[in-house]
Write a protein that holds these residues in place. Structure first.
Motif, PDB file in Angstrom:
ATOM      1  N   CYS A 184       0.818  -1.214   0.000  1.00 40.61           N
ATOM      2  CA  CYS A 184       0.000   0.000   0.000  1.00 40.61           C
ATOM      3  C   CYS A 184       0.853   1.266   0.000  1.00 40.61           C
ATOM      4  N   LEU A 185       0.427   2.253  -0.791  1.00 37.88           N
ATOM      5  CA  LEU A 185       1.187   3.482  -0.977  1.00 37.88           C
ATOM      6  C   LEU A 185       1.453   4.218   0.333  1.00 37.88           C
ATOM      7  N   TYR A 186       0.405   4.556   1.054  1.00 38.59           N
ATOM      8  CA  TYR A 186       0.575   5.482   2.176  1.00 38.59           C
ATOM      9  C   TYR A 186       1.334   4.887   3.358  1.00 38.59           C
ATOM     10  N   PRO A 187       0.956   3.728   3.892  1.00 37.02           N
ATOM     11  CA  PRO A 187       1.753   3.214   5.012  1.00 37.02           C
ATOM     12  C   PRO A 187       3.169   2.832   4.610  1.00 37.02           C
ATOM     13  N   THR A 188       3.349   2.313   3.389  1.00 40.19           N
ATOM     14  CA  THR A 188       4.696   1.955   2.945  1.00 40.19           C
ATOM     15  C   THR A 188       5.597   3.181   2.883  1.00 40.19           C
TER      16      THR A 188
END
Length: 240
Positions: free
Chosen positions: A97-101
């Motif tokens: 996932c974009l945001y947590p990564t």
């Protein structure tokens, strides 16, 4: 309908929900423990959007398939090693996932800024190894980083999220991504005001007691997938 088939149905619903919301985008996999705690139902490699209950493969904790010879994800050890070390875990997800990564590639730690994220108040550790978790040694190292936490970020790689069942895994993954997105937006406005631990402790206790948010997010999943239908898939699940 036996219990393993019910679990497989939930995995299929969760898969389609995650797929349509962009969690997968070609990468990622989910699993759940069967009624036999030494076996799991695992998403096979290259599973498409329209997953059916019968598409999930029965695998024991040594990595042996039961009744199939399908190609499994190379990062199967993520799931196996967590299940070995966490008897409280009934379902595991791994996504990019974009945001947590992004928080695994930043000096800023991902902490609860949104009230539902209080379920992560004990921390979201960052696993320092960005390589594919393609063997038991790397899986064990990731499981050690995860420890007793609900989620971990794999540095410059992805996330792993666990729950006591499929519903909790899905809700926790949804909340983790949502909190990371909200935190990212807030950071663009200036300083972030994190929730105080005292407030988070009260919110977390209420959430875990009622499981209300977990049920609400699962209801969202069921609503989303209710019109998709489910084909029989490749196999039926029986307790052996």
């Amino acid at each position: 309908m036996d219990e393993n088939t019910k679990i497989a149905e939930k995995l299929a619903k969760a898969w389609r929900f995650f797929f349509d919301r962009g969690f997968i985008e070609g990468f990622g996999h989910i699993s759940a423990r069967t009624t036999d705690p030494q076996r799991i139902l695992m998403a096979p490699r290259s599973l498409g959007r329209d997953a059916a209950p019968g598409d999930f493969v029965i695998v024991d904790l040594a990595g042996r398939q039961i009744g199939t010879t399908l190609e499994l994800p190379s990062e199967l050890p993520i799931h196996l090693e967590i299940y070995k070390r966490r008897p409280d875990v009934g379902s595991v997800a791994h996504f990019h996932c974009l945001y947590p990564t992004s928080f695994g590639m930043s000096e800023r730690m991902l902490k609860p800024t949104y009230f539902l994220a209080s379920i992560f108040r004990d921390g979201i550790p960052i696993h320092p190894d960005s390589r594919l978790v393609s063997n038991a040694e790397r899986g064990a190292a990731l499981a050690a980083t995860l420890g007793s936490h609900r989620a971990a970020i794999m540095k410059a790689h992805g996330i792993v999220v666990v729950g006591q069942d499929v519903e909790e895994m899905l809700a926790a993954t949804y909340i983790l991504e949502d909190n990371a997105h909200r935190t990212w937006v807030t950071a663009s406005m200036g300083d972030i005001e994190y929730l105080a631990d005292e407030a988070m402790a009260e919110i977390e206790a209420e959430m875990l007691k009622t499981r209300g948010p977990f049920r609400r997010i699962w209801a969202l999943c069921e609503c989303h997938t209710s019109e998709a239908g489910a084909a029989p898939g490749r196999q039926a699940f029986k307790a052996e």
